[in-house]
Design a protein around this motif. Structure first.
Motif, PDB file in Angstrom:
ATOM      1  N   GLU A  92       0.843  -1.198   0.000  1.00 25.87           N
ATOM      2  CA  GLU A  92       0.000   0.000   0.000  1.00 25.87           C
ATOM      3  C   GLU A  92       0.874   1.243   0.000  1.00 25.87           C
ATOM      4  O   GLU A  92       2.024   1.212   0.423  1.00 25.87           O
ATOM      5  CB  GLU A  92      -0.954   0.009   1.194  1.00 25.87           C
ATOM      6  N   GLN A  93       0.312   2.325  -0.501  1.00 27.63           N
ATOM      7  CA  GLN A  93       1.031   3.593  -0.544  1.00 27.63           C
ATOM      8  C   GLN A  93       1.051   4.240   0.844  1.00 27.63           C
ATOM      9  O   GLN A  93       0.078   4.172   1.583  1.00 27.63           O
ATOM     10  CB  GLN A  93       0.357   4.557  -1.535  1.00 27.63           C
ATOM     11  N   ASN A  94       2.168   4.872   1.202  1.00 27.67           N
ATOM     12  CA  ASN A  94       2.308   5.654   2.427  1.00 27.67           C
ATOM     13  C   ASN A  94       2.793   7.034   2.055  1.00 27.67           C
ATOM     14  O   ASN A  94       3.555   7.191   1.098  1.00 27.67           O
ATOM     15  CB  ASN A  94       3.341   5.039   3.371  1.00 27.67           C
ATOM     16  N   GLU A  95       2.348   8.040   2.808  1.00 30.47           N
ATOM     17  CA  GLU A  95       2.868   9.393   2.622  1.00 30.47           C
ATOM     18  C   GLU A  95       2.778  10.138   3.944  1.00 30.47           C
ATOM     19  O   GLU A  95       1.905   9.890   4.764  1.00 30.47           O
ATOM     20  CB  GLU A  95       2.122  10.146   1.528  1.00 30.47           C
ATOM     21  N   VAL A  96       3.722  11.073   4.152  1.00 33.59           N
ATOM     22  CA  VAL A  96       3.702  11.902   5.350  1.00 33.59           C
ATOM     23  C   VAL A  96       2.612  12.946   5.175  1.00 33.59           C
ATOM     24  O   VAL A  96       2.628  13.720   4.220  1.00 33.59           O
ATOM     25  CB  VAL A  96       5.074  12.569   5.605  1.00 33.59           C
ATOM     26  N   LYS A  97       1.645  12.939   6.086  1.00 35.06           N
ATOM     27  CA  LYS A  97       0.538  13.903   6.045  1.00 35.06           C
ATOM     28  C   LYS A  97       0.846  15.142   6.877  1.00 35.06           C
ATOM     29  O   LYS A  97       0.489  16.250   6.496  1.00 35.06           O
ATOM     30  CB  LYS A  97      -0.758  13.257   6.553  1.00 35.06           C
ATOM     31  N   SER A  98       1.475  14.945   8.040  1.00 38.81           N
ATOM     32  CA  SER A  98       1.791  16.081   8.905  1.00 38.81           C
ATOM     33  C   SER A  98       2.867  15.688   9.904  1.00 38.81           C
ATOM     34  O   SER A  98       3.133  14.501  10.113  1.00 38.81           O
ATOM     35  CB  SER A  98       0.540  16.559   9.650  1.00 38.81           C
ATOM     36  N   VAL A  99       3.498  16.702  10.497  1.00 36.45           N
ATOM     37  CA  VAL A  99       4.494  16.501  11.549  1.00 36.45           C
ATOM     38  C   VAL A  99       4.174  17.467  12.672  1.00 36.45           C
ATOM     39  O   VAL A  99       4.010  18.666  12.449  1.00 36.45           O
ATOM     40  CB  VAL A  99       5.928  16.757  11.037  1.00 36.45           C
ATOM     41  N   ASP A 100       4.052  16.927  13.884  1.00 40.24           N
ATOM     42  CA  ASP A 100       3.835  17.741  15.073  1.00 40.24           C
ATOM     43  C   ASP A 100       5.134  17.739  15.868  1.00 40.24           C
ATOM     44  O   ASP A 100       5.577  16.688  16.337  1.00 40.24           O
ATOM     45  CB  ASP A 100       2.692  17.164  15.911  1.00 40.24           C
ATOM     46  N   HIS A 101       5.767  18.901  15.973  1.00 41.09           N
ATOM     47  CA  HIS A 101       7.032  19.038  16.705  1.00 41.09           C
ATOM     48  C   HIS A 101       6.715  19.358  18.166  1.00 41.09           C
ATOM     49  O   HIS A 101       6.268  20.468  18.471  1.00 41.09           O
ATOM     50  CB  HIS A 101       7.886  20.155  16.108  1.00 41.09           C
ATOM     51  N   ASN A 102       6.910  18.409  19.069  1.00 41.93           N
ATOM     52  CA  ASN A 102       6.685  18.622  20.489  1.00 41.93           C
ATOM     53  C   ASN A 102       8.033  18.949  21.124  1.00 41.93           C
ATOM     54  O   ASN A 102       8.804  18.052  21.464  1.00 41.93           O
ATOM     55  CB  ASN A 102       6.065  17.371  21.117  1.00 41.93           C
TER      56      ASN A 102
END
Length: 147
Positions: A92-102
């Motif tokens: 299946e395809q994967n892609e980065v949707k968002s990044v939360d920098h804590n």
């Protein structure tokens, strides 16, 4: 002149902006099922992507192969192409949707164009390294990156 303090820690102001140490939560969109989240240690300016090829040499990749879920597993890389985590199997395809920098560290830019408003505890070895490479703070490649 850098004082000789042996291996004792000392404080040093560094570049105008020092990147913050963070736990980054990467949301991975996938073809089947809901998005998944991967947490990695990083810095505030890290960016991530899913590498285009399929990793075949890890235990997770072997599990995907043995179950018939593709030729291996997707891997997540940072802006330097370093592997920081795994996605799903390659069927299946994967892609980065968002990044939360804590980022727990609080820091503010200094009015001074060359120095940081933050003081960091560093060793003599770190001071020596900064004295040898601190000029990189002023070059285009490191203008906003810090030490």
């Amino acid at each position: 002149v850098i004082p000789n303090v042996g291996s004792d820690a000392m404080y040093l102001s560094t570049c105008k902006y020092t990147t913050k140490k963070c736990v980054n939560s990467i949301t991975i969109g996938r073809q089947y099922g809901p998005p998944m989240s991967v947490k990695v240690d990083g810095i505030s300016t890290d960016t991530y992507s899913v590498r285009g090829d399929c990793e075949t040499s890890t235990a997770s990749a072997a599990q995907c192969q043995s179950n018939g879920w593709g030729g291996g597993i997707h891997v997540i890389v940072n802006q330097d192409n370093q592997v920081v985590g795994e996605g799903n199997c390659c069927n299946e395809q994967n892609e980065v949707k968002s990044v939360d920098h804590n980022c727990a560290q609080q820091q503010f830019d200094s009015e001074d164009a060359g120095m940081s408003g933050a003081l960091e505890v560093v060793s003599k070895e770190a001071v020596d390294a900064y004295s040898n490479n601190g000029h990189r703070c002023k070059t285009d490649g490191y203008l906003n990156m810090g030490e």
